[in-house]
Design a protein around this motif. Structure first.
Motif, PDB file in Angstrom:
ATOM      1  N   GLN A 113      45.768  81.217  37.805  1.00 24.84           N
ATOM      2  CA  GLN A 113      46.956  81.930  38.276  1.00 24.84           C
ATOM      3  C   GLN A 113      48.141  80.977  38.429  1.00 24.84           C
ATOM      4  OE1 GLN A 113      46.935  84.604  41.610  1.00 24.84           O
ATOM      5  NE2 GLN A 113      44.838  85.284  41.234  1.00 24.84           N
ATOM      6  N   PHE A 114      47.932  79.846  39.060  1.00 27.18           N
ATOM      7  CA  PHE A 114      49.009  78.876  39.270  1.00 27.18           C
ATOM      8  C   PHE A 114      49.587  78.419  37.936  1.00 27.18           C
ATOM      9  CE2 PHE A 114      47.701  78.970  43.548  1.00 27.18           C
ATOM     10  CZ  PHE A 114      48.577  78.221  44.338  1.00 27.18           C
ATOM     11  N   LEU A 115      48.699  78.108  36.992  1.00 24.74           N
ATOM     12  CA  LEU A 115      49.159  77.647  35.676  1.00 24.74           C
ATOM     13  C   LEU A 115      49.903  78.751  34.941  1.00 24.74           C
ATOM     14  CD1 LEU A 115      45.948  75.699  34.585  1.00 24.74           C
ATOM     15  CD2 LEU A 115      48.166  74.670  35.081  1.00 24.74           C
ATOM     16  N   SER A 116      49.418  79.972  35.049  1.00 28.63           N
ATOM     17  CA  SER A 116      50.043  81.093  34.335  1.00 28.63           C
ATOM     18  C   SER A 116      51.422  81.429  34.879  1.00 28.63           C
ATOM     19  CB  SER A 116      49.149  82.337  34.420  1.00 28.63           C
ATOM     20  OG  SER A 116      47.911  82.136  33.787  1.00 28.63           O
ATOM     21  N   GLN A 117      51.597  81.312  36.191  1.00 30.43           N
ATOM     22  CA  GLN A 117      52.849  81.731  36.813  1.00 30.43           C
ATOM     23  C   GLN A 117      53.889  80.613  36.888  1.00 30.43           C
ATOM     24  OE1 GLN A 117      53.285  84.863  37.245  1.00 30.43           O
ATOM     25  NE2 GLN A 117      51.142  85.332  36.787  1.00 30.43           N
ATOM     26  N   ALA A 118      53.515  79.388  36.588  1.00 28.16           N
ATOM     27  CA  ALA A 118      54.479  78.284  36.633  1.00 28.16           C
ATOM     28  C   ALA A 118      55.540  78.447  35.547  1.00 28.16           C
ATOM     29  CB  ALA A 118      53.756  76.951  36.457  1.00 28.16           C
ATOM     30  N   SER A 119      56.759  78.079  35.875  1.00 30.51           N
ATOM     31  CA  SER A 119      57.830  78.053  34.866  1.00 30.51           C
ATOM     32  C   SER A 119      57.667  76.849  33.957  1.00 30.51           C
ATOM     33  CB  SER A 119      59.197  78.014  35.554  1.00 30.51           C
ATOM     34  OG  SER A 119      59.316  79.026  36.523  1.00 30.51           O
ATOM     35  N   VAL A 120      57.298  75.713  34.583  1.00 29.23           N
ATOM     36  CA  VAL A 120      57.103  74.456  33.856  1.00 29.23           C
ATOM     37  C   VAL A 120      55.938  73.717  34.503  1.00 29.23           C
ATOM     38  CG1 VAL A 120      58.121  72.244  33.175  1.00 29.23           C
ATOM     39  CG2 VAL A 120      59.570  74.277  33.340  1.00 29.23           C
ATOM     40  N   PHE A 121      55.067  73.169  33.681  1.00 30.39           N
ATOM     41  CA  PHE A 121      54.016  72.276  34.169  1.00 30.39           C
ATOM     42  C   PHE A 121      54.446  70.844  33.883  1.00 30.39           C
ATOM     43  CE2 PHE A 121      50.271  69.653  33.709  1.00 30.39           C
ATOM     44  CZ  PHE A 121      49.588  69.946  34.882  1.00 30.39           C
ATOM     45  N   VAL A 122      54.278  69.951  34.868  1.00 30.61           N
ATOM     46  CA  VAL A 122      54.719  68.562  34.693  1.00 30.61           C
ATOM     47  C   VAL A 122      53.529  67.620  34.772  1.00 30.61           C
ATOM     48  CG1 VAL A 122      56.213  66.717  35.525  1.00 30.61           C
ATOM     49  CG2 VAL A 122      56.968  69.089  35.682  1.00 30.61           C
ATOM     50  N   CYS A 123      53.437  66.725  33.799  1.00 32.76           N
ATOM     51  CA  CYS A 123      52.407  65.677  33.764  1.00 32.76           C
ATOM     52  C   CYS A 123      53.119  64.322  33.680  1.00 32.76           C
ATOM     53  CB  CYS A 123      51.486  65.868  32.564  1.00 32.76           C
ATOM     54  SG  CYS A 123      50.254  64.563  32.376  1.00 32.76           S
ATOM     55  N   PRO A 124      53.331  63.649  34.831  1.00 31.11           N
ATOM     56  CA  PRO A 124      54.089  62.391  34.836  1.00 31.11           C
ATOM     57  C   PRO A 124      53.227  61.137  34.718  1.00 31.11           C
ATOM     58  CG  PRO A 124      53.760  63.133  37.078  1.00 31.11           C
ATOM     59  CD  PRO A 124      53.010  64.106  36.193  1.00 31.11           C
ATOM     60  N   SER A 125      52.068  61.250  34.079  1.00 28.35           N
ATOM     61  CA  SER A 125      51.124  60.127  34.017  1.00 28.35           C
ATOM     62  C   SER A 125      51.745  58.887  33.382  1.00 28.35           C
ATOM     63  CB  SER A 125      49.886  60.522  33.220  1.00 28.35           C
ATOM     64  OG  SER A 125      49.164  61.563  33.849  1.00 28.35           O
ATOM     65  N   VAL A 126      51.379  57.732  33.919  1.00 35.59           N
ATOM     66  CA  VAL A 126      51.806  56.466  33.317  1.00 35.59           C
ATOM     67  C   VAL A 126      50.744  55.950  32.347  1.00 35.59           C
ATOM     68  CG1 VAL A 126      53.244  55.883  35.301  1.00 35.59           C
ATOM     69  CG2 VAL A 126      50.872  55.093  35.240  1.00 35.59           C
ATOM     70  N   TYR A 127      49.548  56.527  32.403  1.00 33.21           N
ATOM     71  CA  TYR A 127      48.461  56.213  31.468  1.00 33.21           C
ATOM     72  C   TYR A 127      47.621  57.459  31.334  1.00 33.21           C
ATOM     73  CZ  TYR A 127      43.967  54.368  29.799  1.00 33.21           C
ATOM     74  OH  TYR A 127      42.807  54.151  29.087  1.00 33.21           O
ATOM     75  N   GLU A 128      47.398  57.919  30.123  1.00 31.94           N
ATOM     76  CA  GLU A 128      46.651  59.160  29.916  1.00 31.94           C
ATOM     77  C   GLU A 128      46.044  59.166  28.517  1.00 31.94           C
ATOM     78  OE1 GLU A 128      44.834  61.565  31.559  1.00 31.94           O
ATOM     79  OE2 GLU A 128      46.706  61.799  32.689  1.00 31.94           O
ATOM     80  N   PRO A 129      44.735  58.903  28.403  1.00 26.04           N
ATOM     81  CA  PRO A 129      44.097  58.897  27.083  1.00 26.04           C
ATOM     82  C   PRO A 129      44.250  60.218  26.325  1.00 26.04           C
ATOM     83  CG  PRO A 129      42.712  57.790  28.662  1.00 26.04           C
ATOM     84  CD  PRO A 129      43.830  58.407  29.450  1.00 26.04           C
ATOM     85  N   LEU A 130      44.238  61.343  27.033  1.00 27.27           N
ATOM     86  CA  LEU A 130      44.506  62.632  26.379  1.00 27.27           C
ATOM     87  C   LEU A 130      45.231  63.582  27.335  1.00 27.27           C
ATOM     88  CD1 LEU A 130      43.821  64.178  23.574  1.00 27.27           C
ATOM     89  CD2 LEU A 130      42.481  65.615  25.118  1.00 27.27           C
ATOM     90  N   GLY A 131      44.595  63.934  28.442  1.00 26.51           N
ATOM     91  CA  GLY A 131      45.223  64.817  29.411  1.00 26.51           C
ATOM     92  C   GLY A 131      44.777  66.259  29.257  1.00 26.51           C
ATOM     93  N   ILE A 132      43.546  66.561  29.711  1.00 25.97           N
ATOM     94  CA  ILE A 132      43.022  67.922  29.613  1.00 25.97           C
ATOM     95  C   ILE A 132      43.913  68.911  30.351  1.00 25.97           C
ATOM     96  CG2 ILE A 132      41.137  69.413  30.401  1.00 25.97           C
ATOM     97  CD1 ILE A 132      39.167  67.324  29.611  1.00 25.97           C
TER      98      ILE A 132
END
Length: 422
Positions: A290-309
């Motif tokens: 629900q949270f993911l569906s209703q968000a306007s924008v999802f933010v991933c500010p990782s400084v290291y991320e091999p993929l990011g599921i």
């Protein structure tokens, strides 16, 4: 091609070694193992060996066995408890034809099983210890142990699975011995179950937390770690439009110091703007969707991320993504099509870039919706678990061939190094 599964008697006997397994999943590696195991069960004779986490229910699947450390180590350093738990796993996998380990918490079990039982060891690299120096803040001297375990496993494994092309490059940079045997490194991307992660109309979970589903919402989901970069997001959020809600589904801090830093930044932000929500507990999956569906924008500010599921989860739920341009993220998030990528360099410039990217999508809901639709299409078309499980089994057969066993060998689809999203 992957060899046919055959009858139960003909299927490979695989020991899957992991710390995280349902119901005790707290990060991307655990999500990967959960869904990979589901898909592998139709292809191999699978036995899962995981940690018995304190106060957690045991796994529901009869083929999953929880393990724990020796009682004498109850109050010992985490690294010693890892070693002890891994040795119980080694004993339990006797009879497997191949072992497959995930993360440094289980890599030593895979390596010792290879030596003791004479079976191939495949390891999946979800992240690399040398590229996470901040782990020393959490593990102290145990960080030297985790690096030793990972190096030993990587350099001795019969096959190493990288979850992205970026991770493949990092593996060779960190462990040059792999450069002499590039055929041992295979790229098999993480996947997503797009039947579970899909756009939903419900909003009751948001309302229970006081979040207004009618307002523009910027969402972060992840642990409070240096790697995930949430302090950068908190500083960037100072420049968000005042009407925007910032929802932080963030918990499990790596250290007391980081927890205090996060709380201080969140408190400072709350003093300067309204609509900042912090949810420290892990949400049930239905509520997370629900949270993911209703968000306007999802933010991933990782400084290291091999993929990011988590980016795949947001895309599968039809949400536009703003993410740092690091590691394997560009292999998931298509800049200008499913989201916006922000160069991760000097902190102030990175934070300004995050704020600008978020602002551009909040100010253009039509473009954000277009990115969300394209993200959903990409997740469905390129990251299905059935294909990823088949490529994983192809790696198993290649590893058996390297180790002198039967089945597979050079020329299998997995040997090209191209994963399911290639």
């Amino acid at each position: 091609m992957t060899p046919p599964a055959g009858t139960d008697a003909e299927r490979l006997r695989i020991g899957l070694l992991t710390r995280e397994y349902p119901p005790s999943v707290y990060g991307g590696a655990g999500v990967h193992v959960e869904f990979l195991a589901r898909a592998l069960r139709s292809l191999v004779d699978l036995r899962v060996h995981c940690w018995a986490e304190p106060d957690a229910k045991p796994p529901a699947e009869p083929d999953a066995t929880p393990h724990t450390h020796a009682a004498a180590l109850d109050h010992a350093d985490l690294a010693l408890r890892v070693l002890s738990t891994d040795l119980t796993m080694v004993d339990a996998v006797a009879g497997a034809q191949l072992v497959h380990s995930h993360t440094w918490y289980a890599n030593l079990a895979g390596h010792v099983a290879k030596l003791l039982h004479g079976v191939p060891h495949v390891m999946t690299a979800h992240s690399l210890e040398p590229l996470r120096p901040w782990k020393a803040e959490e593990l102290r001297g145990g960080y030297a142990v985790s690096r030793w375990i990972e190096r030993t496993a990587v350099e001795s494994a019969d096959a190493v699975i990288a979850v992205s092309e970026g991770m493949r490059r990092d593996l060779v940079d960190c462990y040059p011995a792999l450069a002499d045997r590039p055929d041992r490194v295979h790229v098999v991307h993480n996947g997503i179950d797009t039947r579970l992660f899909r756009p939903v109309p419900e909003t009751d979970a948001l309302r229970r937390h006081g979040i207004d589903p009618e307002r523009p919402t910027v969402l972060f989901v992840g642990r409070i770690t240096r790697q995930k970069g949430v302090p950068h997001l908190l500083r960037a959020a100072k420049a968000f439009d005042p009407g925007v809600q910032l929802v932080l589904c963030a918990g499990a801090p790596d250290s007391k110091a980081l927890d205090e830093e996060f709380r201080a930044l969140a408190g400072e932000l709350r003093r300067t703007r309204e609509h900042v929500f912090w949810i420290p507990e892990m949400l049930p999956r239905a509520e997370l969707v629900q949270f993911l569906s209703q968000a306007s924008v999802f933010v991933c500010p990782s400084v290291y991320e091999p993929l990011g599921i988590v980016n795949l989860e947001a895309m599968a739920c039809g949400t536009a993504v703003v993410a740092s341009d690091v590691g394997g993220i560009p292999e998931v998030v298509e800049d200008g099509r499913t989201g916006l990528l922000v160069p991760c360099g000097e902190p102030a410039a990175f934070e300004a870039g995050l704020a600008e990217a978020v602002g551009s999508l909040i100010g253009d809901p039509g473009r954000a919706a277009e990115f969300g639709r394209a993200g959903r299409e990409r997740a469905v078309a390129r990251f299905g678990w059935d294909a990823i499980a088949a490529r994983t089994v192809a790696v198993y057969h290649a590893a058996l061939a390297v180790a002198g066993g039967a089945g597979g060998g050079p020329g299998t689809e997995a040997d090209t190094g191209k994963g399911a999203a290639s």
